[in-house]
Design a protein around this motif. Structure first.
Motif, short mmCIF file in Angstrom:
data_model
loop_
_atom_site.label_atom_id
_atom_site.label_comp_id
_atom_site.label_asym_id
_atom_site.label_seq_id
_atom_site.Cartn_x
_atom_site.Cartn_y
_atom_site.Cartn_z
N GLU A 41 0.73 -1.31 0.22
CA GLU A 41 0.04 -0.03 -0.13
C GLU A 41 0.90 1.26 0.02
OE1 GLU A 41 -3.02 0.52 3.04
OE2 GLU A 41 -3.12 -1.73 3.09
N LEU A 97 -10.74 0.77 -7.11
CA LEU A 97 -10.92 -0.79 -6.62
C LEU A 97 -9.95 -0.61 -5.54
CD1 LEU A 97 -11.69 -3.46 -6.93
CD2 LEU A 97 -9.50 -3.79 -8.27
N ALA A 98 -8.72 -0.30 -5.39
CA ALA A 98 -8.03 -0.54 -4.25
C ALA A 98 -8.42 0.31 -3.19
CB ALA A 98 -6.51 -0.39 -4.60
N ARG A 135 -11.40 -1.41 -1.75
CA ARG A 135 -11.15 -2.96 -1.00
C ARG A 135 -10.30 -2.85 0.18
NH1 ARG A 135 -15.01 -5.43 -1.03
NH2 ARG A 135 -13.73 -7.00 -0.15
N VAL A 136 -9.13 -1.86 -0.13
CA VAL A 136 -8.20 -1.96 0.77
C VAL A 136 -8.41 -1.07 2.28
CG1 VAL A 136 -5.61 -1.97 1.40
CG2 VAL A 136 -6.55 -2.86 -0.74
N ARG A 196 -11.14 0.66 2.64
CA ARG A 196 -12.66 0.50 2.94
C ARG A 196 -13.38 1.84 3.14
NH1 ARG A 196 -14.49 -4.55 2.58
NH2 ARG A 196 -12.75 -6.09 2.82
N MET A 246 -3.77 5.46 -3.80
CA MET A 246 -3.40 4.82 -2.40
C MET A 246 -2.59 5.45 -1.58
SD MET A 246 -5.29 1.95 -2.28
CE MET A 246 -4.45 0.87 -1.19
#
Lengths: 277, 275, 242
Positions: C79, C102-103, C106-107, C109, C155
C-alpha cells in the motif's frame, strides 16, 4: 477498365456487387435444388409411406403435442434450477483448483480428483448412482426424491466440465493483471474476485453457452430414474401408439429452444471477438 | 433332445402329419422369412418366468414353451425354430423384420394394431400391485381408495402406465422407468410405494428380487376396458398371421396352452383381487 | 534516514544471477533514475521493492524497517509503495474511475463519498478529467498510462516506482507521461524510475544509477554520470544509446 482512379474504383465496386449477387443466386439455386430433390425423391422411395406413418404421422403429432409440451415444462424447470447451481459449484471447484498456498493443497487436490472423475464417468452412470444409490441409503421422503438427486447428479457432472472451462479462463488472464492488482495492496481473494474472475468469466461465456445447450439436452437423462419429462413421455406414447412420431414432436420442441439459444451463443461469440479485436 | 438331425426330422414329420389338416406346413410354406425355418424373437434379455435363464432354446419358461408349442402346431420341429432378439422399438419400426413373430409380453392394443399385426392372445395377464412390506404394514390394502394414496412407478413401455392413471384418477401421476429392474431399484430407494406389473412378473419380483416384496392384489384381466392380452407381434400384413392364429386356436383347444400355463405360471392363483 | 534503502540485494532465477548485491538509497522527496541496458536487472529490482519478487539475500528498508523479511504480510507494505508498469496493466473490465477506486475501496474500505472527490481531483490534475468514465480500450496509450499512475497514487503511497513506463508508447505520447513525472517531482513525491529516456533523466533526476550485470556500477548527479562517467562500461552504454 476506366483510365482514371475514380472510375477504376467504381468498376471494382460494381464488380464486387455483381459477384455478391451471383453467389447469392447460386446459393439459393443449389439450396432449392437439394431441398427439392429431397422433397420429391424421398417420397418416391418404396418404404416412404411406412416411414412417414411411423415418424411423421400428423394425427399422432396433433394428439401428443399438448401433453409433450406440458412435460417439457419439467425439462425447463430442471434446467432452470440446475444451471445456476452448476455455475456456482463449478466456480468453487475452479477457485479450489487455482489455489497456490500449500496450506490449501487438499482443496486443490480435491478439485483435481473431482474434475478428473466426473469428466471421465458417463453422465448416465452418475444419474443412476446418485439418483438411486444415495436415496437407497435410507433417506426419508422427501429427501430421497429422484428430482433432487437426479439434479444433484447433473450438477456434479456438469460442474466438472464448467470448472475446467472457468479454469482455462482464469489461466488465460495474464499474470501482469494479477501483479498490478497485488501491487495495489489487494488480497489474493480480492484479486481473484475483482480482477481475475470478472475477466475470465466473460472470456469463457461462449464456451459456457455451449454447455448450457448440452445441459438442456441431458436433462432428459433424469427420466432414467423416474421423472416423466418430455422424452420419457414421448417413449410412453411410442409404446402405447407403436409409433415414433412423439419423438419427432419432442425433437421439434427441443429445437424450438436450442436453435435460438445456439444462435444467441454464436452472436455472443462474434460480438466478443469484435470487441477484443 | 434327439441328437441326430435325421432322426429329429423324421420324428418331427411323424408328429406333425396328423395336425397338418389344420395348421400344417402347407399353411406356413413360403411365408416365413427363411424357408423351412420359423424365426421367433424375444427380448434381450428375456426375463423369468417367461424365459428361464434367458435361454429360449431350452423351451423352459412360459413364452419359450408357448413358442415351441405354436411352432409345432404350425408344422415346425424344434430344430426348425431359430431365435433372435428384438426390442420393442425394432419390432415397430417400419420396414422388413428379422423375425416371423415376436413374443415378449406385448399387450395387444388398438393403437398398436394400426402399425403391427398381433396374433390371437396366448395369455390374458392380470395386472398386479407390488409393494414392499412396510407399505403394506402402513395400511395399504387392495382397494382403489387405498391405492390412490400411494406413490406409483412402472416401466414406461408397458400398458401399466395408462392403467395407473385410471387407478389414481389423474394423469402423469407415476414415476416411469426404462424397465422392471429400474422400477425395483426405485422401490428399494423408497422413491415409489407401489408398482404395477403383469402378475407373473410381479410374483417373480416379489419372491426373488425384493427382500420384502408383497403382492397387494391383482386386477383381473377383464377389469379394464382393454384387458391386458399378450399377443405375438408380426409385421403389418404378415401372411403368416392366419397360420399362427390357427396354431394358437389349436393349442388352446387341445389344452396344451393351459398345460404350459399351469406349469410355468401356476402361482398366479390365490392373489387377492382388487375391488 | 533514507526513504528506501537496498542493502546487498541478491536475486537469482535458477542459475541466472539477476541482482548480485545491489546497494541503493533513495532519500525522501528524491527522484532516482535507474539506467542500464535491457536485462541489467532494472525491472527485477523494482519488483523486489514491491515484494512481487522475493529476494534471496540482503535487505530492503522502507522508512528504516526491513520489508524483505519472509513471513510478513506484503499487503500493508505494498500500500505504501506505488508501482506503474511498462504495459499499463489497467483492468480492462472497469472504467478508468473504477480502476482507480478499486484498491481504496477494497483495501482502505473508504466510502465513495470521500474517495470520489479525491479521485476526480487526481484525474483533473493529470489532464484526464474528461476520461474518468471511459473504458481502457477507449483511451490512448498515454492516457492509459496516466490512469495507471493515478491508480497507484490513489493509495497515497510514500514512494512511487516506475518501470519503463514510456517504452510501450508511441513517441508522440511519451512527453505527456514524462510531464506527469515532472509534476510529481514538483509535488515532492519520492520516486525510483527505471528508464531509457536519458534526456529526461538528465533533466529531472536528483541521482542517476547505472545498473550493469546485477550491480550498481556507478551513481551520481546526472551531470556527473552523463557528462563525465568514470566507468568504461557506463561510457560505452551511453555511447550506444545516444
Amino acid at each position: 477498365m476506366s483510365e482514371n482512379g475514380a472510375g477504376k474504383q467504381l468498376s471494382r465496386l460494381e464488380y464486387e456487387r455483381k459477384a455478391r449477387r451471383r453467389s447469392l443466386i447460386i446459393a439459393g439455386l443449389s439450396t432449392t435444388a437439394v431441398v427439392g430433390a429431397l422433397v420429391v425423391l424421398v417420397p418416391l422411395a418404396p418404404g416412404w409411406p411406412a416411414v412417414k406413418n411411423s415418424f411423421f404421422n400428423w394425427e399422432i403429432f396433433v394428439r401428443t403435442s399438448p401433453t409433450l409440451l406440458r412435460t417439457f415444462l419439467l425439462d425447463v424447470a430442471i434446467f432452470a434450477w440446475c444451471a445456476p447451481l452448476i455455475a456456482i459449484w463449478a466456480l468453487v471447484i475452479a477457485v479450489f483448483r487455482d489455489t497456490r498456498s500449500p496450506a490449501l493443497f487438499p482443496f486443490r487436490l480435491f478439485a483435481i480428483i473431482y474434475t478428473d472423475i466426473f469428466r471421465g464417468v458417463p453422465v448416465i452412470l452418475v444419474v443412476y448412482l446418485v439418483g438411486f444409490g444415495i436415496p437407497g441409503l435410507g433417506l426419508p421422503r422427501p429427501w430421497n426424491s429422484p428430482y433432487l438427486w437426479g439434479s444433484v447428479a447433473l450438477i456434479l457432472t456438469y460442474a466438472a466440465y464448467v470448472a475446467e472451462i472457468y479454469r482455462s479462463g482464469i489461466e488465460s488472464i495474464h499474470v501482469s493483471q494479477r501483479n498490478a492488482a497485488l501491487s495495489l495492496g489487494l488480497s489474493q481473494s480480492d484479486v481473484m474476485r475483482y480482477v481475475v474472475l470478472p475477466q475470465a468469466l466473460r472470456r469463457v461465456l461462449p464456451a459456457n453457452m455451449n454447455m448450457l445447450i448440452a445441459l438442456q439436452k441431458d436433462v432428459a437423462l433424469l427420466s432414467f430414474i423416474g421423472p416423466v419429462e418430455i422424452f420419457r413421455q414421448a417413449g410412453v406414447f411410442k409404446s402405447l401408439l407403436a409409433n415414433f412420431t412423439p419423438y419427432v414432436v419432442a425433437a421439434v420442441i427441443f429445437l424450438a429452444v436450442t436453435v435460438p439459444a445456439t444462435r444467441f451463443a454464436d452472436t455472443l461469440i462474434s460480438r466478443q471477438n469484435r470487441r477484443r479485436s | 433332445m434327439l441328437k441326430s438331425p435325421l432322426i429329429a426330422a423324421a420324428v418331427a414329420l411323424l408328429m406333425t402329419v396328423p395336425l397338418a389338416a389344420q395348421a400344417g406346413p402347407e399353411c406356413a410354406a413360403g411365408k416365413t422369412i427363411s424357408p423351412g425355418k420359423l424365426t421367433i424373437a424375444t427380448g434381450n434379455p428375456a426375463y423369468f418366468p417367461w424365459v428361464i435363464d434367458d435361454n429360449p432354446e431350452s423351451g423352459e419358461g412360459f413364452e419359450a414353451a408357448v413358442a415351441y408349442a405354436t411352432a409345432e402346431a404350425m408344422g415346425f420341429s424344434a430344430d426348425q425354430v431359430d431365435w433372435v432378439r428384438a426390442g420393442f422399438d425394432e419390432s415397430i419400426q417400419p420396414g422388413a423384420k428379422n423375425f416371423d413373430f415376436n413374443l415378449q409380453q406385448f399387450s395387444i392394443t388398438e393403437d398398436r394394431e394400426k402399425v403391427v399385426d398381433f396374433s390371437l392372445p396366448y395369455y390374458s395377464s392380470a395386472m398386479a400391485v407390488l409393494v414392499q412390506q412396510p407399505t403394506a404394514d402402513a395400511g395399504a390394502v387392495p382397494t382403489i381408495d387405498s391405492l390412490r394414496t400411494l406413490k406409483w412407478g412402472a416401466a414406461a413401455a408397458t400398458t401399466a402406465v395408462p392403467m395407473i392413471d385410471v387407478i389414481t384418477g389423474s394423469s402423469n401421476s407415476a414415476l416411469l422407468y426404462n424397465d422392471g429392474a429400474d422400477v425395483v431399484e426405485a422401490m428399494k430407494a423408497n422413491q415409489i410405494d407401489a408398482a404395477l406389473f403383469d402378475l407373473p412378473t410381479a410374483l417373480y419380483v416379489a419372491a426373488v428380487v425384493l427382500d420384502d416384496g408383497v403382492i397387494l392384489g391383482q386386477f383381473p384381466a377383464d377389469r379394464t376396458e382393454n384387458p391386458d392380452n399378450f399377443g405375438m407381434l408380426m409385421q403389418e400384413g404378415n401372411p403368416l398371421k392366419e397360420c399362427v392364429d390357427q396354431a394358437i386356436q389349436e393349442i388352446t383347444a387341445n389344452g396344451v396352452l393351459a398345460g404350459i400355463e399351469a406349469k410355468w405360471l401356476s402361482e398366479t392363483t390365490g392373489v387377492p383381487v382388487i375391488q | 534516514m533514507p526513504k528506501l534503502e537496498l542493502q546487498a540485494v541478491r536475486k537469482s532465477f535458477g542459475d541466472l544471477q539477476v541482482l548480485r548485491g545491489v546497494d541503493l538509497t533513495v532519500a525522501e522527496g528524491e527522484l532516482v533514475c535507474l539506467i542500464g541496458s535491457s536485462g541489467s536487472g532494472k525491472s527485477t529490482l523494482l519488483r523486489t521493492v514491491n515484494l512481487l519478487t522475493p529476494i534471496d539475500d540482503g535487505a530492503i528498508l522502507l522508512d528504516g524497517t526491513d520489508i524483505s523479511l519472509p513471513d510478513q504480510d506484503p499487503r500493508p507494505i505494498r500500500e505504501q509503495i506505488g508501482i506503474v508498469f511498462q504495459s499499463y496493466n489497467l483492468f480492462p473490465h472497469m472504467t478508468a474511475l473504477d480502476n482507480v477506486l478499486l484498491a481504496p475501496r477494497r483495501v482502505h474500505r473508504e466510502p465513495d463519498s470521500s474517495l470520489l472527490p479525491r479521485a476526480r481531483e487526481l484525474f483533473v490534475r493529470f489532464g484526464l478529467g474528461d476520461h474518468m468514465h471511459h473504458w481502457p480500450d477507449q483511451l490512448s496509450g498515454g492516457q492509459q498510462q496516466r490512469v495507471a499512475i493515478v491508480r497507484a497514487l490513489a493509495m497515497n503511497p510514500g514512494i512511487m516506482l516506475f518501470d519503463e513506463i514510456t517504452s510501450a508508447l508511441d513517441p508522440e505520447l511519451v512527453g505527456e507521461v514524462l510531464g506527469v513525472l515532472a509534476q510529481l517531482k514538483r509535488d515532492g513525491m519520492t520516486m525510483l524510475i527505471a528508464t531509457h529516456e536519458l534526456s529526461f533523466a538528465a533533466e529531472v533526476a536528483d541521482k542517476v544509477c547505472f545498473l550493469h550485470a546485477g550491480v550498481i556500477l556507478e551513481e551520481g548527479r546526472p551531470r556527473e554520470i552523463f557528462e563525465n562517467p568514470k566507468e568504461v562500461r557506463t561510457r560505452s552504454f551511453l555511447e550506444r544509446v545516444r
